[in-house]
Design a protein around this motif. Structure first.
Motif, short mmCIF file in Angstrom:
data_model
loop_
_atom_site.label_atom_id
_atom_site.label_comp_id
_atom_site.label_asym_id
_atom_site.label_seq_id
_atom_site.Cartn_x
_atom_site.Cartn_y
_atom_site.Cartn_z
N VAL A 84 0.89 -1.19 -0.07
CA VAL A 84 0.09 -0.02 0.00
C VAL A 84 0.77 1.15 0.13
CG1 VAL A 84 -1.81 1.17 1.07
CG2 VAL A 84 -1.54 -1.24 1.39
N PRO A 85 0.58 2.31 -0.90
CA PRO A 85 1.41 3.44 -0.91
C PRO A 85 1.48 4.10 0.41
CG PRO A 85 0.27 3.25 -2.98
CD PRO A 85 -0.23 2.22 -1.91
N TYR A 86 2.48 4.54 0.73
CA TYR A 86 2.45 5.30 2.33
C TYR A 86 2.01 6.55 2.15
CZ TYR A 86 4.13 6.52 6.89
OH TYR A 86 4.02 6.86 8.23
N GLU A 87 0.79 7.00 2.40
CA GLU A 87 0.20 8.34 2.44
C GLU A 87 -0.30 8.87 3.58
OE1 GLU A 87 -1.98 8.09 -1.90
OE2 GLU A 87 -3.24 7.17 -0.44
N LEU A 88 0.25 8.25 4.95
CA LEU A 88 -0.28 8.61 6.03
C LEU A 88 -0.19 10.32 6.39
CD1 LEU A 88 -1.58 7.60 8.91
CD2 LEU A 88 0.67 7.18 9.52
N LEU A 89 1.02 10.57 5.80
CA LEU A 89 1.62 11.93 6.20
C LEU A 89 1.26 12.99 4.92
CD1 LEU A 89 4.67 11.20 8.41
CD2 LEU A 89 2.43 11.83 9.28
N LYS A 90 0.35 12.60 4.14
CA LYS A 90 -0.06 13.52 3.14
C LYS A 90 -0.99 14.61 3.67
CE LYS A 90 -1.15 12.59 -1.09
NZ LYS A 90 -1.38 12.16 -2.37
N PRO A 91 -0.33 15.82 3.65
CA PRO A 91 -1.21 16.73 4.58
C PRO A 91 -2.57 16.89 4.34
CG PRO A 91 0.85 17.74 3.59
CD PRO A 91 0.67 16.26 2.96
N PHE A 92 -3.20 16.83 3.28
CA PHE A 92 -4.56 17.15 2.92
C PHE A 92 -5.31 15.78 2.55
CE2 PHE A 92 -2.42 20.90 1.31
CZ PHE A 92 -2.54 21.73 2.67
N SER A 93 -6.60 15.98 2.68
CA SER A 93 -7.65 14.77 2.46
C SER A 93 -8.94 15.03 2.30
CB SER A 93 -7.30 13.58 3.52
OG SER A 93 -8.23 12.76 3.39
N GLU A 94 -9.72 14.40 1.88
CA GLU A 94 -11.02 14.52 1.81
C GLU A 94 -11.60 13.90 3.09
OE1 GLU A 94 -10.29 10.67 -0.60
OE2 GLU A 94 -9.40 12.74 -0.42
N ALA A 95 -12.77 14.33 3.36
CA ALA A 95 -13.48 14.03 4.77
C ALA A 95 -13.72 12.26 4.68
CB ALA A 95 -14.88 14.38 4.89
N GLY A 96 -13.60 11.73 5.97
CA GLY A 96 -13.97 10.19 5.93
C GLY A 96 -12.67 9.43 6.65
N VAL A 97 -12.91 8.14 6.26
CA VAL A 97 -11.79 7.49 6.82
C VAL A 97 -11.04 7.07 5.55
CG1 VAL A 97 -11.20 5.15 7.57
CG2 VAL A 97 -13.25 6.17 8.46
N THR A 98 -9.73 7.74 5.29
CA THR A 98 -8.79 7.74 4.14
C THR A 98 -7.52 7.19 4.19
OG1 THR A 98 -8.35 9.80 4.57
CG2 THR A 98 -10.16 9.72 3.42
N GLY A 99 -6.88 7.30 5.52
CA GLY A 99 -5.65 6.71 5.83
C GLY A 99 -4.55 7.83 5.30
N LYS A 100 -5.07 8.92 5.25
CA LYS A 100 -4.23 10.31 4.80
C LYS A 100 -4.83 11.35 5.27
CE LYS A 100 -6.26 10.75 0.15
NZ LYS A 100 -6.18 10.67 -1.19
N GLY A 101 -3.95 12.31 5.48
CA GLY A 101 -4.55 13.78 5.76
C GLY A 101 -3.75 13.88 7.32
N VAL A 102 -3.27 14.93 7.57
CA VAL A 102 -2.66 15.35 8.74
C VAL A 102 -3.53 16.39 9.59
CG1 VAL A 102 -0.78 16.42 10.10
CG2 VAL A 102 -0.42 14.97 8.09
N PRO A 103 -4.28 15.86 10.53
CA PRO A 103 -5.33 16.88 11.28
C PRO A 103 -4.63 17.78 12.20
CG PRO A 103 -5.18 14.86 12.30
CD PRO A 103 -4.54 14.59 11.05
N ASN A 104 -5.05 19.05 12.43
CA ASN A 104 -4.61 20.13 13.17
C ASN A 104 -4.54 19.63 14.42
OD1 ASN A 104 -4.17 22.60 11.93
ND2 ASN A 104 -6.37 22.79 11.37
N SER A 105 -5.44 18.90 15.16
CA SER A 105 -5.48 18.62 16.43
C SER A 105 -5.68 17.14 16.68
CB SER A 105 -6.49 19.36 17.34
OG SER A 105 -7.99 19.13 16.77
#
Length: 594
Positions: A570-591
């Motif tokens: 699986v491509p490593y996308e955990l720390l890609k900053p942005f994401s659409e809403a939901g359970v995506t396995g990527k996106g860095v939340p503010n808090s």
């Protein structure tokens, strides 16, 4: 009190000074009485509300936050003490958090207490009703696959009828059967390679790019008995995943609980010339008990049928340790629990017009409410964590031991953490000022991109308000904030079918982000009129977009970066900053909002 401009205490217009001081006094409260829903009061207390001794002695739990069990502080609620234990606070259906900490409308729509309540009070009993023998394990691997391929029918009882509307990802109504069915989405890893989880390569890769990539560390000493060539130490080729010391004190206590077991474990890895890790050996240990000596055994990869399965079972124990440690320590303790004292101190000591308050505010949203929800349903006595994780009723006590042994504020920053684990060394000539011990370490390499971007944004911001060092020294609010954090907030510093399904359901619900909480995406309204801060934020936003492209290009490098891409990986996308809403396995939340 709201004000578009930010002011240091000494720069506050005279007409606002009295109101600034009055508001902070109100937010601190007097430490008396039970807090009400309408209150805006931030105060400290220990974790003395996890147990419920008045209901039964088996639900009594030790206080976390004293000399015996060091722990960060939580927000004080002021509820009455229990009858049986004057040190414990009684529980109630609602856990107070200051009203300013409530979820926004968007967050409430995406994630609500109602959803979690529905899972806990409708789905879980339904699962327990569906599975007649609650202690029944999975008889074969196909039974696990069925959770994704087929699911299973829920009983035809009223409490399950509305679950399809509440959690449509998990519960679907089957018109042909007239019943609801629980069916999980197949994990992408399993979809790509059904047997990847059983392979040594994937077992090792996930220590660098899996759910818990924060524990692998370089072997720098060799107290372990081994026939391996010690030259591998000097070449920085040996790494260890060590859950021995933190788990061993709880092994005998946990093994007395029905339906569970525990060992201490150490797993040794070798760094191959291709930059991937290969597991060499797993040591599992039981301490002395009832006159019996310590039991210790080392398992290694082998090719005879019995040895193969012993090796796989040893890996399964390590994965259970890793998963439990991730939830109790890496996730709950290090992100949720250890953050709450900072939120309390920020609201008690920094005015809402203080520039540092405004810098921190987006990163502190929702955390207190999600923590209160956890104390209400997840980490309480006989809650989800105790019911489903191997340490059972000792789960939170174990996280206290980890806080006492392992948590250090000065090692929490990513560069310091990597250096302390031997995963990097300082190098002024290397990117980010660090040279990674394992170059293809996705969590570290992507994380450092974000770290540098955040550091530049914060540096630009802080320098604007503190152009001279003496302004920091004379900032009474800032000094009181830091003192309070150090001296008060952190003053002391067997997986069956019901359990597996409950954990999977809870993790799915708790992984759902709302679209308004990703880092660097939206500027705060009180900065929009300040051209300097707006320009700095736009540079930050632009850098984050560049980082997304860098991560995508890394994931496309099938030749050199084998820990993050390749057949069945699986491509490593955990720390890609942005994401659409939901359970995506990527996106860095503010808090810490999940």
């Amino acid at each position: 009190m709201s004000c578009r401009n930010s002011y240091l205490p000494t720069q506050t217009p005279s007409g606002l000074k009295r109101y600034r001081e009055k508001e902070l006094k109100t937010l601190r409260g007097d430490g008396q009485g039970e807090r009400k829903t309408s209150d805006r009061i931030y105060d400290y207390d220990v974790y003395n509300d996890l147990g419920d001794p008045d209901t039964g002695d088996d639900l009594a739990r030790p206080v976390l936050g004293g000399a015996d069990h060091p722990y960060p502080r939580r927000c004080r609620t002021g509820r009455p003490r229990t009858k049986k234990d004057p040190l414990s606070e009684s529980r109630s259906s609602n856990v107070y958090v200051p009203r300013d900490e409530a979820f926004s409308e968007v967050k409430q729509m995406t994630f609500s207490a109602k959803t979690v309540y529905s899972v806990l009070h409708a789905l879980v009993p339904s699962l327990q009703t569906s599975i007649i023998d609650r202690d029944l394990g999975f008889p074969h691997f196909t039974a696990i696959d069925n959770l994704f391929d087929q699911g299973f029918l829920l009983p035809d009882i009223p409490t399950t009828g509305f679950l399809g509307n509440i959690i449509p990802r998990l519960v679907r109504f089957m018109s042909d059967k007239g019943r609801s069915v629980v069916r999980f989405e197949t994990p992408e890893l399993i979809y790509r390679d059904k047997f990847a989880w059983i392979r040594d390569t994937e077992f090792a890769r996930q220590t660098l790019a899996g759910v818990n990539p924060c524990c692998i560390k370089l072997v720098t000493e060799w107290p372990m008995k081994s026939k391996l060539d010690p030259k591998a130490l000097k070449q920085k080729k040996l790494f260890v995943l060590d859950y021995h010391d933190v788990l061993l004190p709880y092994v005998n206590k946990v093994r007395e609980l029905k339906g569970t077991t525990l060992y201490g474990s150490r797993t040794l890895f070798f760094l191959t010339p291709k930059g991937t890790l290969r597991p060499l050996a797993i040591e599992v240990t039981k301490p002395p008990v009832d006159g019996k000596p310590e039991w210790k055994q080392v398992f290694q990869p082998c090719w005879d049928p019995t040895g193969i399965w012993l090796w796989r079972l040893a890996k399964a124990h390590v994965l259970a340790h890793d998963s439990g440690y991730h939830e109790l320590v890496s996730h709950w303790l290090r992100t949720h629990c250890c953050t709450e004292p900072y939120i309390i101190a920020t609201n008690r000591q920094l005015s809402a017009m203080h520039p540092i308050y405004r810098l921190l505010h987006p990163h502190l949203r929702y955390t207190m409410e999600i923590n209160a929800l956890a104390r209400q349903f997840l980490i309480n006595a006989n809650g989800i964590i105790e019911s489903a994780f191997s340490p059972g009723k000792y789960s939170m006590e174990l996280s206290s031991a980890a806080y006492d042994q392992l948590w250090h504020f000065d090692l929490e920053a990513l560069p310091a953490d990597l250096i302390s684990r031997g995963m990097a060394v300082e190098d002024p000539n290397a990117p980010h000022g660090l040279k990674l011990t394992i170059e293809d370490y996705p969590y570290a390499s992507d994380g450092l991109l974000l770290w540098d971007a955040i550091k530049q944004w914060v540096t630009d911001y802080v320098t604007y308000y503190y152009p001279e060092a003496n302004l920091i020294q004379s900032d009474t609010e800032l000094q009181a904030w830091w003192t309070e954090i150090r001296t008060v907030g952190h003053g002391i510093r067997r997986t069956n079918r019901v359990q597996a399904t409950v954990v999977m359901a809870i993790l799915d619900v708790l992984s759902n982000h709302s679209p308004d909480e990703y880092i660097g995406e939206q500027i705060q309204p009180y900065w929009v009129d300040d051209k300097v801060i707006t320009a700095a934020f736009e540079r930050f936003n632009g850098r984050l977009k560049e980082i997304e492209g860098i991560i995508d290009s890394r994931n496309a490098d099938t030749t050199n970066l084998m820990n993050r891409t390749g057949a069945g990986v699986v491509p490593y996308e955990l720390l890609k900053p942005f994401s659409e809403a939901g359970v995506t396995g990527k996106g860095v939340p503010n808090s810490t909002s999940i």
